[in-house]
Write an enzyme that holds these catalytic residues in place. Structure first.
Site, short mmCIF file in Angstrom:
data_model
loop_
_atom_site.label_atom_id
_atom_site.label_comp_id
_atom_site.label_asym_id
_atom_site.label_seq_id
_atom_site.Cartn_x
_atom_site.Cartn_y
_atom_site.Cartn_z
N ASN A 122 0.94 -1.23 0.03
CA ASN A 122 -0.23 -0.12 0.15
C ASN A 122 1.23 1.31 -0.04
OD1 ASN A 122 -1.77 2.19 -0.10
ND2 ASN A 122 -2.58 1.20 2.22
N ARG A 128 -2.51 -2.30 -3.21
CA ARG A 128 -3.59 -1.49 -3.56
C ARG A 128 -4.03 -0.19 -3.46
NH1 ARG A 128 -6.08 1.34 2.63
NH2 ARG A 128 -7.82 1.88 1.79
N HIS A 164 -13.41 3.23 0.53
CA HIS A 164 -12.89 2.00 1.38
C HIS A 164 -13.49 0.44 0.81
CE1 HIS A 164 -13.66 5.16 4.66
NE2 HIS A 164 -12.44 5.40 4.19
N ARG A 202 -12.66 16.17 7.38
CA ARG A 202 -12.80 16.55 6.52
C ARG A 202 -14.43 17.09 6.64
NH1 ARG A 202 -11.78 11.09 2.80
NH2 ARG A 202 -9.77 10.51 4.12
N ASP A 261 -8.23 13.67 16.26
CA ASP A 261 -8.90 12.38 16.82
C ASP A 261 -9.87 11.72 17.41
OD1 ASP A 261 -8.03 9.68 18.56
OD2 ASP A 261 -6.82 9.62 17.75
N GLU A 308 -8.05 -4.80 5.26
CA GLU A 308 -7.86 -5.02 3.64
C GLU A 308 -6.59 -5.24 3.62
OE1 GLU A 308 -9.29 -0.31 3.63
OE2 GLU A 308 -8.29 -0.26 5.15
P1 AMP Z 1 -8.88 4.51 11.20
O1 AMP Z 1 -8.40 5.22 10.14
O2 AMP Z 1 -9.78 3.71 11.22
O3 AMP Z 1 -7.17 3.78 11.98
O4 AMP Z 1 -9.35 5.37 12.62
C1 AMP Z 1 -8.51 5.99 13.34
C2 AMP Z 1 -9.56 6.51 14.69
O5 AMP Z 1 -10.16 5.44 15.15
C3 AMP Z 1 -8.95 7.40 15.22
O6 AMP Z 1 -8.96 9.26 15.01
C4 AMP Z 1 -9.78 7.53 16.54
O7 AMP Z 1 -10.55 8.93 16.51
C5 AMP Z 1 -10.18 6.54 16.30
N1 AMP Z 1 -10.41 5.65 17.73
C6 AMP Z 1 -9.30 4.15 18.06
N2 AMP Z 1 -9.46 3.52 18.57
C7 AMP Z 1 -10.68 4.75 19.28
C8 AMP Z 1 -11.22 4.17 20.76
N3 AMP Z 1 -10.70 3.07 21.88
N4 AMP Z 1 -11.58 5.18 21.07
C9 AMP Z 1 -12.94 6.44 19.95
N5 AMP Z 1 -11.82 6.79 19.42
C10 AMP Z 1 -10.92 5.39 18.85
#
Ligand code: AMP
Length: 396
Positions: A7, A91, A180, A241, A282, A383
């Site tokens: 990727n 990917r 996705h 976004r 986040d 993925e």
């Molecule tokens: P991803 O893009 O799938 O890697 O997801 C990343 C996002 O998941 C991060 O920005 C976090 O905001 C959220 N995330 C991960 N773990 C938790 C958790 N335990 N509680 C709330 N949000 C989470």
């Protein structure tokens, strides 16, 4: 048969080597800051310490050289020789309307992918660099492109067309593509297994809720609508976004003096959860701030939940019902509270969650209780495994 999954981002390269007899991950890693100072490749194999290669990597090909050397290294390698790599799966972000499934890469596939560069300017050129570098380094190994858009090519025209003048579609291919796709395909198939039903008989809504977020309505195993559009900016509110907004906001702000590049940057990088809360992109930080009484953080989360819930409602209408709702990706897999809040507004679907099941993490599981009329599930997305499965099927 071992499959290497690649990727490539603009300055990064993520990889996994999988033994497809067992679907076990033999090694994985990440090269970062390629072409910049401080480039580093982190390589890990189960049961071994992580190894860091901190050395100059001017190009993705140099990063690939390091990772391939790591795979066969006598100390931390997992292969005797690179001949044990049977196929490579890449990917790739955007295939436009060219491909509705994964495909063995040849000159024609490269040409078509290149034609889609302007619709995926951050990802497609980087994906192609990775493909070309692998072709140079392992010319005899079959390579497969797995597109993020492919799963959504089954959308009917009424779902993918925008009500712009038709020539915008004919001349510029302006339509909804969706992203996705590899994740939505993986979790919807897994949902069939979790529910003990044939996916051909199910109406599912897959909620990929991470830093980027999208929903997909999957009817009888095929995507029939999804929330991202021509680009991954559309649909839900995301980390940075804005998702769907009134399109007239763009010329309105242009008249206030913002140029196209600034507006693009604002909508992609400074909006969403970050833009509304002013705290972070986040979700963990924003949840923490909201719990401490930060009203804008709470508002950002409320907008996010509201948009997920109303999009679920739209897809129930699109499919004339729903049998299962899937939560996946960072937030979907990990945030017990978010799942609870989103489902609290879905009582019209007869949904009730089992709080004990909903508190579990990291495994595919049903989180609705036995009386719930709609099954709600958490399914960790994978993925890389989906890419490796498609690659194996085609390379065989
Ligand atoms: P991803 O893009 O799938 O890697 O997801 C990343 C996002 O998941 C991060 O920005 C976090 O905001 C959220 N995330 C991960 N773990 C938790 C958790 N335990 N509680 C709330 N949000 C989470």
């Amino acid at each position: 048969m071992n499959v290497l999954v690649i990727n490539c981002g603009s300055s990064s390269l993520k990889y996994q080597l999988l033994d497809m007899n067992t679907e076990e991950v033999l090694a994985k890693g990440l090269a970062e800051r390629i072409g910049n100072q401080g480039a580093v490749l982190t390589h890990e194999a189960p049961g071994q310490e992580k190894v860091k290669f901190e050395q100059a990597m001017e190009t993705h090909k140099e990063a690939l050289n390091i990772l391939m050397a790591a795979l066969v290294d006598p100390n931390h390698g997992v292969l005797k020789s690179l001949e044990e790599v049977s196929a490579i799966g890449h990917r790739v972000l955007h295939a436009g309307e060219y491909y509705s499934d994964s495909i063995i890469i040849d000159a024609d596939v490269i040409e078509k992918t290149e034609l889609c560069n302007e619709m995926g300017p951050l990802h497609n050129p980087a994906n192609l660099i990775g493909i070309r570098a692998c072709q140079e380094l392992l010319p005899k190994v079959p390579q497969v492109a797995v597109f993020d858009t492919a799963f959504h090519q089954s959308l009917p025209a009424e779902a993918y067309m925008y009500a712009l003048p038709y020539e915008m579609y004919e001349k510029y291919h302006v339509r909804k593509y969706g992203f996705h796709g590899t994740s939505h395909k993986f979790v919807s198939r897994a949902a069939g297994e979790v529910m003990g039903k044939n996916i051909e008989d199910l109406k599912l809504i897959s909620c990929h809720l991470g830093n980027g977020a999208s929903l997909c309505a999957v009817k009888n195993g095929k995507a029939i609508d999804t929330s991202m559009g021509l680009t991954p900016l559309a649909g839900l509110v995301m980390g940075t976004r804005c998702g769907d907004i009134d399109p007239a906001i763009v010329p309105f702000l242009a008249n206030k003096g913002y140029d196209v590049a600034e507006l693009d940057n604002i909508m992609n990088k400074k909006s969403g959860i970050l833009g509304v809360s002013g705290v972070s992109s986040d979700f963990r930080d924003v949840e923490e701030a909201a719990n401490a009484g930060n009203e804008r953080a709470q508002l950002a989360l409320d907008i996010f939940y509201y948009r997920v819930r109303t999009t679920i409602g739209a897809y129930v209408a699109a499919m004339d019902g729903v049998d299962g709702i899937i939560f996946t990706a960072g937030l979907g897999e990990n945030s017990v509270t978010s799942r609870q809040i989103i489902c609290d507004g879905l009582s019209y679907l007869g949904i009730s969650l089992d709080p004990v099941a909903n508190s579990k993490r990291g495994e595919a599981t049903i989180i609705s209780d036995k009386d719930s009329k709609t099954t709600v599930m958490v399914i960790p997305t994978n993925e890389e495994l989906m890419i490796a499965r498609d690659t194996l099927a085609l390379a065989k």
